[in-house]
Design an enzyme around this catalytic site. Structure first.
Site, PDB file in Angstrom:
ATOM      1  N   ASP A   1       7.316  -8.260 -13.498  1.00  0.00           N
ATOM      2  CA  ASP A   1       7.409  -9.803 -13.285  1.00  0.00           C
ATOM      3  C   ASP A   1       7.963 -10.661 -14.126  1.00  0.00           C
ATOM      4  OD1 ASP A   1       6.236 -10.214 -10.693  1.00  0.00           O
ATOM      5  OD2 ASP A   1       4.239 -10.066 -11.568  1.00  0.00           O
TER       6      ASP A   1
ATOM      7  N   GLU B   1       3.739 -11.985 -18.350  1.00  0.00           N
ATOM      8  CA  GLU B   1       4.778 -11.882 -17.524  1.00  0.00           C
ATOM      9  C   GLU B   1       5.534 -13.091 -16.773  1.00  0.00           C
ATOM     10  OE1 GLU B   1       2.325  -9.840 -14.170  1.00  0.00           O
ATOM     11  OE2 GLU B   1       0.496 -11.000 -14.980  1.00  0.00           O
TER      12      GLU B   1
ATOM     13  N   CYS C   1       3.882  -2.405 -19.707  1.00  0.00           N
ATOM     14  CA  CYS C   1       3.434  -1.421 -18.687  1.00  0.00           C
ATOM     15  C   CYS C   1       4.299  -1.661 -17.469  1.00  0.00           C
ATOM     16  CB  CYS C   1       1.928  -1.729 -18.289  1.00  0.00           C
ATOM     17  SG  CYS C   1       1.498  -3.417 -17.883  1.00  0.00           S
TER      18      CYS C   1
ATOM     19  N   HIS D   1       0.831  -1.244   0.165  1.00  0.00           N
ATOM     20  CA  HIS D   1       0.045  -0.143  -0.045  1.00  0.00           C
ATOM     21  C   HIS D   1       0.778   1.355   0.032  1.00  0.00           C
ATOM     22  CE1 HIS D   1      -3.568  -2.083   2.324  1.00  0.00           C
ATOM     23  NE2 HIS D   1      -2.967  -3.050   1.317  1.00  0.00           N
TER      24      HIS D   1
END
Length: 760
Positions: free
Chosen positions: A624, A600, A671, A359
């Site tokens: 990833d 990924e 991305c 977060h």
């Protein structure tokens, strides 16, 4: 010996003083191995190894004996980085005699290197008076001790380098995982977990008398709590259990403990720090007692200590001051803690735990705050009111920096500010190379706070909207209607530009508190599409919310994460079509949006052609993909240095994906963080990527870089570097290309501070 080793490690862990820790080690190892001598030599700044503690040699030799690399038997252990076991040390040609030690009477020698992160921090030595070659079990034990204590000594050494209260601190450097770029200079504000005795910030007080009054007041409140609790439980507990409350009350009235704490406060320590240290010392003393009854009393004392500490922290938190340039430091920070800092005062964030997808990291990136997570060796409890530099480019935390270093980083910070201001002029200009090749620049988002920043920087669409963020910020699954409202806001904000929404991507290092996933190897476990296909009720609710939100806007794109096979894709498509037709039956005026797959995992690279033939677009998640190709956890500070985005294997995989996707007439975007690196962006354009999606902060830099080159030159660069054997060679060539393009000085984002030399 295993029991002895555990006890030794516990003892060392219970102290925050380097010299005390070293003394404990030499004493205990000498006792356990029944040798005449045990000594520790530690590395100094000049790559020498100094005798820092001994049990058996002359005490005055501590600090006086210094050996260079490869000098003497200790230096030989360092040079070989392996144990040396000699029956008669004095006869060895590398033996070096120091009269001050009195070691001429010791013949048997066994030295084991203390290695941490591939560096020899020191040497642990045992010696015997008679001629003796230590047996294999003894050698194995010393090696085990060295390995167990390497991390402890590294941490203790760093803590000691920072000095104690009242002494002049020294500059120190700690590594972590960069989660948000940039540099920040400021003052540390430590936030600790509530009532955790081992995680109290080392702070000072200006008025000892007031601090003692504060302590006694908190102790009285804790005493009242215990009395009330005892009264409530009266009649429900046995006499023996009830007597525990009397023990607690007696401890609170113990003059010895009160005097120990107040004495420390008189030296300038805060009440919270003094209380925690005194209680921990007593807990350690009880824990190491052989008597079972007394050792169990350690838990009672710890519990009582937490109760008083809770009152101390609760009162202290209300008085916490956030300076204008706050560097927030903690073991595990949360988004709510960031929210407590007054607007405009948060300069940087440093967390011992956490990852780039936590977060805090997501929020910090949205706010443009330099952030480092996973700074595992940082003695964070000593960071309060310390001068700190956060180097978000290299993942470094520099504490108590010297003036020269502060000046260098201030210069970098000023350059960043000027760069941002200078790039505002190209916000409304297209991203077009010198030979008129148009490149679409999109952004990655997750919070509404990202929207305004993205639009201000000229974003042409959203390449990745992290739908898990609303899930992470709640204490339950959001309803379909709640999701619809959130998605509608995003779609409207960027309309008519496309918004690519990734379906729920949890697992790995993104765990929902109300839907915990605990696995031995989470990155290879139940995550991404695997979770949502196993829970179609979650997936269908989310797809329905997306489709409803797109009504009348028609700028939605749906992207599926962690796809590793065609069958997974087809299963997800069946559910999407089902949700679409259900909503048509419910009279929603919607269109079926483009559906794409995230590439990924390596399996998707080798099936890119088959996947591209079945979808409307492919999008590479380079973060990833890189970690899976290199088998490097990017959130692990111990191996983060091996995470090379421009590794030749990664570049070749990225190029193959484009070729396979375009062979099916399917557009492909990227991305991950790689797209936001100006140098890497040039290579991606040369490969043929149709869309680059990145953090909004990096968008103007990438645009400026691409407007300064031709595709032809970028293709020549790619053809050259893709054949290189290693990442450093690629990075060097890309940097040289940026220099020739005239944009290196301003746009070298990942290397912005690499020329600054930092002494440990």
């Amino acid at each position: 010996m295993l029991h002895s080793l555990r006890t030794l490690v516990q003892e060392v862990n219970s102290t925050h003083d380097l010299h005390v820790a070293l003394d404990i080690i030499v004493q205990r190892v000498r006792e356990i191995m029944q040798t005449d001598v045990c000594s520790i030599y530690l590395r100094t700044k000049k790559e020498n190894y100094q005798l820092m503690a001994t049990e058996g040699l002359m005490s005055e030799s501590v600090g006086q004996v210094v050996l260079g690399f490869d000098e003497g038997l200790v230096g030989w252990v360092v040079a070989r980085a392996e144990p040396i076991n000699l029956e008669n040390a004095a006869q060895h040609p590398r033996y070096q005699y120091f009269p001050v030690t009195g070691e001429e009477k010791y013949q048997g020698f066994l030295g084991a290197p203390i290695i941490h992160h591939r560096e020899v921090l020191g040497v642990l030595v045992v010696q015997q008076s008679e001629n003796r070659k230590f047996d294999e079990s003894e050698e194995a034990f010393l090696v085990t001790v060295s390995a167990q204590l390497a991390g402890v000594i590294a941490h203790a050494e760093a803590t000691g380098a920072l000095g104690s209260i009242g002494s002049a601190p020294k500059q120190a450097r700690f590594s972590g995982v960069s989660c948000s770029g940039g540099v920040a200079l400021g003052e540390g504000v430590v936030v600790t977990p509530p009532a955790d005795l081992s995680a109290v910030a080392q702070t000072v007080c200006d008025d000892p008398d007031s601090e003692i009054e504060f302590l006694l007041g908190c102790m009285r409140r804790a005493k009242t709590d215990i009395e009330h609790l005892a009264e409530q439980l009266k009649g429900r507990l046995s006499a023996q259990e009830q007597a525990l409350f009397d023990v607690y009350l007696a401890i609170l009235d113990d003059a010895t403990i009160i005097k120990e704490v107040t004495d420390r406060i008189h030296t300038g320590e805060s009440a919270t720090w003094a209380w925690s240290q005194v209680i921990l010392n007593h807990v350690a003393a009880f824990t190491h007692m052989d008597d079972a009854y007394l050792s169990e009393r350690a838990s009672d004392l710890r519990d009582l200590g937490r109760r008083v500490l809770g009152h101390l922290q609760q009162s202290a938190a209300k008085c916490r001051i956030y300076p204008d340039n706050t560097i927030l430091v903690g073991e595990e920070l949360t988004a709510s803690i960031l929210g407590e800092v007054p607007q405009g005062r948060l300069a940087g964030v440093v967390s011992v735990q956490g990852s780039s997808n936590s977060h805090v990291a997501i929020l910090a990136r949205a706010m443009g705050i330099p952030t480092i997570m996973g700074a595992v060796d940082l003695p964070y409890i000593k960071m309060d009111q310390r001068s700190i530099i956060v180097d978000g480019y290299r993942g470094l935390v520099i504490t108590d920096p010297v003036e020269e270093l502060v000046s260098q980083y201030q210069h970098i910070a000023e350059e960043e500010k000027q760069l941002v201001e200078g790039l505002e002029a190209i916000t409304d200009l297209p991203c077009e190379t010198l030979d008129n090749h148009r490149v679409a620049l999109w952004v990655n988002t997750g919070l509404m706070a990202d929207v305004m920043r993205s639009l201000e920087r000229g974003a042409e669409g959203v390449g990745l909207y992290r739908t898990e963020v609303p899930f992470l910020l709640r204490d339950r699954f959001p309803s379909e209607e709640e999701q619809r409202k959130i998605y509608r806001e995003q779609l409207k904000a960027f309309h008519p530009n496309p918004v690519t929404m990734r379906t729920l991507d949890i697992g790995g290092d993104k765990s929902l508190p109300y839907f915990p996933i605990e696995e031995a190897n989470p990155f290879l476990g139940w995550r991404g599409i695997r979770v949502t296909l196993d829970h179609p009720e979650i997936f269908l609710s989310q797809i329905r919310a997306m489709l409803k939100a797109s009504e009348g806007l028609d700028n939605l794109r749906i992207m599926l994460p962690m796809i590793s096979s065609v069958s997974e894709l087809e299963s997800a498509q069946v559910l999407i079509y089902r949700a679409f037709h259900e909503l048509l039956d419910e009279n929603y005026a919607i269109s079926l949006p483009p559906i794409g797959v995230m590439v990924e995992v390596p399996a998707a690279v080798y099936q890119a052609r088959e996947l591209a033939a079945r979808v409307d677009f492919l999008s590479v998640g380079s973060n990833d993909l890189t970690q899976y190709l290199l088998a490097v956890d990017r959130n692990n500070g111990r191996v983060a240095g091996m995470y090379e985005s421009l590794h030749p294997a990664v570049l070749r995989a990225l190029k193959d994906i484009v070729e396979h996707s375009h062979s099916q007439g399917t557009p492909v975007s990227i991305c991950g963080e790689l797209a936001g690196d100006p140098g890497a962006a040039m290579l991606l354009v040369a490969m043929g990527y149709d869309v680059l999606s990145m953090n909004a902060t990096n968008l103007p830099k990438v645009k400026a870089a691409l407007r300064a080159i031709t595709v032809e030159d970028a293709e020549e660069l790619l053809a050259q570097v893709i054949e290189f054997p290693d990442a450093p060679s690629v990075n060097h060539s890309v940097d040289e290309f940026l220099k020739e393009a005239g944009v290196y000085k301003l746009l070298r984002t990942p290397a912005a501070t690499e020329d600054i030399e930092i002494d440990q």
